[in-house]
Design an enzyme around this catalytic site. Structure first.
Site, mmCIF file in Angstrom:
data_model
loop_
_atom_site.group_PDB
_atom_site.id
_atom_site.type_symbol
_atom_site.label_atom_id
_atom_site.label_comp_id
_atom_site.label_asym_id
_atom_site.label_seq_id
_atom_site.Cartn_x
_atom_site.Cartn_y
_atom_site.Cartn_z
ATOM 1 N N THR A 73 8.241 -15.870 36.883
ATOM 2 C CA THR A 73 7.901 -17.348 37.548
ATOM 3 C C THR A 73 8.237 -18.426 36.657
ATOM 4 O O THR A 73 8.897 -19.318 37.167
ATOM 5 C CB THR A 73 6.661 -17.364 38.276
ATOM 6 O OG1 THR A 73 6.364 -16.206 39.149
ATOM 7 C CG2 THR A 73 6.002 -18.598 38.765
ATOM 8 N N GLN A 183 14.599 -8.130 39.612
ATOM 9 C CA GLN A 183 14.763 -6.752 40.204
ATOM 10 C C GLN A 183 15.836 -6.056 39.621
ATOM 11 O O GLN A 183 15.766 -4.919 39.580
ATOM 12 C CB GLN A 183 14.948 -6.846 41.644
ATOM 13 C CG GLN A 183 13.492 -7.260 42.425
ATOM 14 C CD GLN A 183 12.276 -6.465 42.255
ATOM 15 O OE1 GLN A 183 12.728 -5.206 42.234
ATOM 16 N NE2 GLN A 183 11.329 -6.898 42.392
ATOM 17 N N HIS A 205 7.083 -6.846 33.703
ATOM 18 C CA HIS A 205 6.558 -5.959 34.225
ATOM 19 C C HIS A 205 7.291 -5.332 35.760
ATOM 20 O O HIS A 205 6.645 -4.229 36.375
ATOM 21 C CB HIS A 205 5.100 -6.340 34.869
ATOM 22 C CG HIS A 205 5.374 -7.505 35.994
ATOM 23 N ND1 HIS A 205 5.057 -7.125 37.448
ATOM 24 C CD2 HIS A 205 5.482 -8.870 36.187
ATOM 25 C CE1 HIS A 205 4.976 -7.926 38.300
ATOM 26 N NE2 HIS A 205 5.388 -9.045 37.421
ATOM 27 N N THR A 241 1.694 -21.124 21.524
ATOM 28 C CA THR A 241 1.851 -20.154 20.567
ATOM 29 C C THR A 241 2.543 -18.923 21.248
ATOM 30 O O THR A 241 1.918 -18.454 22.372
ATOM 31 C CB THR A 241 0.504 -19.877 19.924
ATOM 32 O OG1 THR A 241 0.147 -20.935 19.047
ATOM 33 C CG2 THR A 241 0.666 -18.726 19.177
ATOM 34 N N CYS A 329 3.174 -11.188 47.746
ATOM 35 C CA CYS A 329 2.606 -12.469 47.703
ATOM 36 C C CYS A 329 2.242 -12.988 49.169
ATOM 37 O O CYS A 329 1.404 -13.826 49.081
ATOM 38 C CB CYS A 329 3.094 -13.288 46.819
ATOM 39 S SG CYS A 329 4.445 -12.814 45.684
#
Ligand SMILES: *Cc1c(COP(=O)(O)O)cnc(C)c1O
Length: 396
Positions: A73, A183, A205, A241, A329
């Site tokens: 995102t 994807q 992920h 960082t 979502c």
């Protein structure tokens, strides 16, 4: 229910233990800040450099073209907002081209740019498979265009876009082309040179790495205005960082994906085809959504007439199968997803979407038990949906 079967790899994937092993030392032992001068810092910086070099090798680009972010995102936000603001400053371009089938990380970003920053968004037509045709891009692009964002592969319906052809059109007009490749990374070539892309978002992920780390590829010479200000990390494009353990995990997950991609594809494609073939044959009033051929090899998606997709996924879950309806979502939203509407499904079909996505741990036996259970569960959902609808109309 004895076994739980996960069929939602497009939502997220488990972390590969080999990836986790690489990450662990950087939490406790080698915990330095890569910006520090001392040897703790040097060790962290070396890990960061090595991770960046690995990602660059796989994308066939320079390490300096890789920006680590906190997720897919964020990569989409940085690419779109950063390029749009710069294009306006440099050449007065104030128009963004994208599609209604993008992930919300793209659509909400361009909507915000339209509402609060005075950009104009042109929504490109897609065909009924959710694909953007190159000629549509060629017809829409002009000197006002700041950038174009078209996803590599669709998360809800699996359709692949002809990204390298779109990139050629953009290149000829000197307009930046961004693609959301979240994807696609697990299954398709990612070399940015041959794809011809200027900006590309990746998220770890979706390919057996941790949540909360992403990459934005930024072609050399591409100017972006950063949207997170602070320190000079990531060439000033992403202050804060760096998350060294997660970045190390990103590089290892991508390295493994690149090595094992072909094996993963040949494991999953026949399973996917069995799901598509059987569902269309055995479930009445069912259709495939997305493209029949140009689609992710792990991705099957359907619409069922007169079925509430949320009820369907709940009943499937109760029977031990984790699938999704629309994008994760949007769960709980009774409207058809924007993607279902954009591909032209009527509400009585569009509410009944089901996404079944496979991954590394999917087996033929799991697919068999899913296919054995599904027709009856769709039938029960259809009856429940009909009862709810007639109950509502009786009450007036
Ligand atoms: C998952 C996904 C995203 C969001 O990525 P996060 O890392 O979860 O922020 C964006 N685009 C697509 C196509 C996705 O599948």
């Amino acid at each position: 229910m004895s076994e739980k079967i996960y069929l939602d790899y497009a939502a997220t994937t488990p972390v590969d233990p080999r990836v986790l092993d690489m990450m662990l030392p950087y939490f406790t032992q080698d915990f330095g800040n890569p910006s520090s001068v001392h040897r703790y810092g040097q060790k962290a910086e070396a890990a960061l450099d090595e991770a960046r070099a690995t990602v660059a090798r796989i994308l066939n680009c320079k390490p300096s073209e890789i920006v680590f972010t906190s997720c897919g995102t964020e990569s989409n936000n940085l690419a779109i907002r950063g390029a749009a603001l710069d294009a306006r400053e440099q050449r007065g371009a104030n128009q963004i081209l994208t599609t209604r089938v993008e992930h919300t990380a793209v659509t909400k970003t361009v909507e915000q740019l339209e509402k609060y920053y005075g950009f104009q968004v042109k929504w490109l037509d897609i065909d009924e498979t959710g694909m953007v045709l190159p000629k549509t891009v060629a017809a829409a692009i002009d000197e006002k265009t700041a950038l174009i964002s078209v996803m590599y592969a669709n998360n809800e319906i699996g359709t692949l876009n002809p990204v390298s052809e779109i990139a050629k059109i953009c290149g000829a007009k000197n307009v930046l082309f961004h693609t959301d490749a979240l994807q696609a990374t697990g299954y398709f070539p990612m070399e940015v040179e041959s794809l011809g892309i200027d900006l590309m978002s990746l998220g770890c992920h979706k390919f057996y790495g941790p949540k909360g780390v992403g990459v934005l590829y930024v072609r050399e010479g591409t100017q972006l205005i950063s949207h997170q200000t602070g320190g000079g990390q990531e060439d000033g494009l992403r202050a804060g960082t760096q998350n060294i353990p997660y970045i190390v995990g990103f590089a290892e997950a991508l390295r493994l994906t690149d090595m094992e991609r072909e094996a993963r594809v040949s494991h999953l494609r026949p399973l996917r085809d069995r799901i598509i073939g059987t569902v269309l044959k055995e479930v009445p009033d069912a259709q495939l959504t997305g493209h029949p051929v140009e689609r992710l090899p792990n991705h099957a998606s359907f619409a069922f007439k007169g079925v509430d997709g949320n009820t369907l996924t709940q009943l499937l879950d109760a029977a031990g199968f984790a699938c999704s309806s629309g994008s994760a979502c949007k769960t709980g939203n009774p409207e058809p997803s924007g993607v279902m509407t954009a591909i032209g499904l009527k509400p009585d079909w569009g509410l009944g979407s089901l996404r079944v996505t496979l991954g590394a741990h999917s087996t033929s036996m799991q697919v068999d038990s899913f296919l054995a259970a599904l027709p009856d569960i769709v039938d029960r959902t259809r009856n429940l949906t009909r009862d709810t609808l007639s109950g509502t109309s009786k009450r007036g």
